[in-house]
Design an enzyme around this catalytic site. Structure first.
Site, short mmCIF file in Angstrom:
data_model
loop_
_atom_site.label_atom_id
_atom_site.label_comp_id
_atom_site.label_asym_id
_atom_site.label_seq_id
_atom_site.Cartn_x
_atom_site.Cartn_y
_atom_site.Cartn_z
N SER A 1 -3.40 2.05 -3.34
CA SER A 1 -2.95 2.57 -2.06
C SER A 1 -3.20 4.08 -1.98
CB SER A 1 -1.47 2.20 -1.86
OG SER A 1 -1.06 2.40 -0.53
N ASP B 1 -6.07 -6.00 4.80
CA ASP B 1 -5.00 -5.18 4.24
C ASP B 1 -4.34 -4.40 5.37
OD1 ASP B 1 -3.54 -3.01 3.05
OD2 ASP B 1 -4.71 -3.24 1.22
N HIS C 1 -1.55 -6.30 0.60
CA HIS C 1 -1.83 -4.96 0.10
C HIS C 1 -1.83 -5.00 -1.42
CE1 HIS C 1 -2.17 -0.66 0.41
NE2 HIS C 1 -1.02 -0.43 -0.21
#
Length: 478
Positions: A203, A411, A440
């Site tokens: 991320s 995502d 994710h």
């Protein structure tokens, strides 16, 4: 202003390119604070780093570091730094979580797994903005029904920026940036006595890793970036892209809910989508346990991160019947998380200052991305933040061909459209593995094609010869 920023950047670079041998000794490792996933072998220490790398002999702050040592000296290659994302997320426990998620033994043998709380976060000289409970509840996604809502949010954003500046840790905030965190990684590398760093970041951690390997290409070994922000990091483009990510991912949920009539959310994806808009409007008129339509939109967005969509369907069902959803589990201090988040997001790049810009963006994104666009395009504290202290790091293809990107097609938090931009920015430095799935996070999720590519690269250094597409696999996220 441009000349001042460039001068500051040159001074900082000069102060951080050295790798003093004296830093490689004297780390005192001890037990770690109790974590959610106990691993007896995890060790912790702290490393002092300059608050301001332009003044390397000035004030220092602490970076809390953890280590899960390799037990196989014959196979040990070096250190694997890790970051779970954020910004504002704690990472000291992350090696524990990775082992709990079955990080392959071959990776555990190859590296000492390194975790750390980034500067300003958790046990690394934390920052605060003294936000009120009401401000914390609004979070990052204040939905705007029209231009007047942007004006109202501007007053709240201005107050947040002022509170951050005036808090006791206000003087630290200009130094809580991705570039400085990358410099901290290199200081910790030197303190560990290592010549290079391998890296696994997820991320926001993908941007941190991209910045590190751009700033320190010769000290970068094997770099894995999982669920990727674009080359601009967590800038206004990334913020608005949340809405695109929700549009990409939401059809998976609509299909799931329609296939499970026990939730009562609709018999077709179209009916589930209509239920979303109906519930949002109803909760704006009559919140359930302080869950407004705006909070419901954010709750749904967060729920789409998971490969398991049943908990989100259960939350919808509860709200549809006038009952509060199950409260989310938020690790660490929300106050600290939000303060560090503001510092990084607002300090990494310049944000528009004009109220009208946000009003136009809200109007555009409400139509383009009806599920969330009027929230993610709204104004935030970054509009009232001090200008960035130095130019943003530009991600390029200069450096060794040692970067592997892994990315889900759907995502919500880091949509494919921006991941492709990062892939393009790296050029031949990178290869990219794309998985036909939602949610994710890719690595250590049940897609063996993607997992095999990452593990193989970390252990052997072999990357795919070209970009790879991994087909959907049963149980790997709808």
């Amino acid at each position: 202003m441009r000349k001042t920023l460039l001068t500051a950047a040159v001074a900082v670079l000069a102060a951080t390119t050295a790798s003093p041998a004296s830093a490689a000794t004297g780390l005192a490792w001890g037990p770690c604070p109790a974590g959610a996933f106990p691993v007896p072998d995890l060790q912790c220490t702290t490393v002092p780093v300059p608050l301001d790398y332009g003044d390397p002999d000035g004030r220092t702050i602490d970076v809390a570091v953890s280590r899960l040592p390799s037990k196989n000296p014959e196979k040990r290659r070096g250190v694997l730094f890790t970051n779970p994302g954020g910004p504002g997320g704690e990472g000291l426990d992350y090696p524990q979580l990775l082992k709990y998620l079955k990080l392959p033994q071959s990776v555990l043998d190859t590296y000492d797994i390194i975790g750390f709380d980034p500067r300003g976060v958790g046990r690394s000289t934390p920052v605060t903005c003294d936000l009120t409970p009401e401000q914390l509840a609004i979070g990052n996604l204040p939905y705007a029904d029209g231009p007047a809502d942007v004006v109202r949010q501007a007053e709240l954003a201005k107050a947040e920026a002022r509170q951050c500046r005036d808090a006791a840790t206000g003087p630290l905030l200009p130094h809580i940036t991705t570039a400085n965190t990358a410099r901290d990684i290199d200081r910790v590398r030197a303190a560990l006595g290592e010549s290079t760093v391998s890296y696994l970041g997820a991320s926001y951690g993908t941007y941190l890793g991209a910045v590190y390997t751009t700033m320190f290409p010769d000290r970068s070994d094997r770099i894995v970036l999982d669920s990727n922000l674009g080359p601009g990091g967590y800038d206004i483009t990334a913020m608005r892209a949340f809405a695109r990510g929700m549009e990409d991912r939401f059809p998976d949920f609509a299909k799931f809910a329609a296939a499970h009539p026990e939730y009562g959310l609709g018999r077709s994806p179209a009916e589930v989508t209509a239920k979303f808009h109906e519930l949002a409007a109803r909760l704006d008129r009559a919140p359930v346990a302080e869950v407004t339509g705006a909070i419901f939109r954010g709750l749904t967005f967060s729920g789409l991160y998971s490969t398991d969509l049943a908990p989100l369907a259960a939350d919808w069902q509860a709200l549809d019947h006038g009952q509060p959803p199950k409260p989310p589990v938020v690790p660490g201090s929300v106050q600290n998380l939000m303060a560090a988040r503001f510092a990084v997001i607002c300090g990494d790049s310049a944000w528009p200052r004009s109220l009208g810009t946000y009003q136009v963006n809200v109007a555009i994104d409400r139509i383009r991305y009806p599920l969330l666009g009027a929230a993610t395009a709204n104004i935030s504290a970054c509009a009232y933040w001090a200008p960035p202290a130095e130019p943003q790091v530009r991600i390029t293809g200069r450096g060794p061909a040692n970067v592997l990107l892994v990315q889900n097609e759907r995502d919500p938090g880091t949509p494919l459209v921006n991941a492709l931009k990062l892939r393009s920015a790296f050029g031949e430095r990178a290869r990219m593995v794309t998985a036909d799935q939602g949610g994710h996070g890719v690595y250590l999720m049940p897609n063996q094609c993607a997992n095999g590519a990452v593990t193989g690269f970390l252990v052997t250094g072999e990357r795919p010869a070209r970009d790879v597409h991994c087909a959907a696999e049963a149980g790997a996220g709808s």
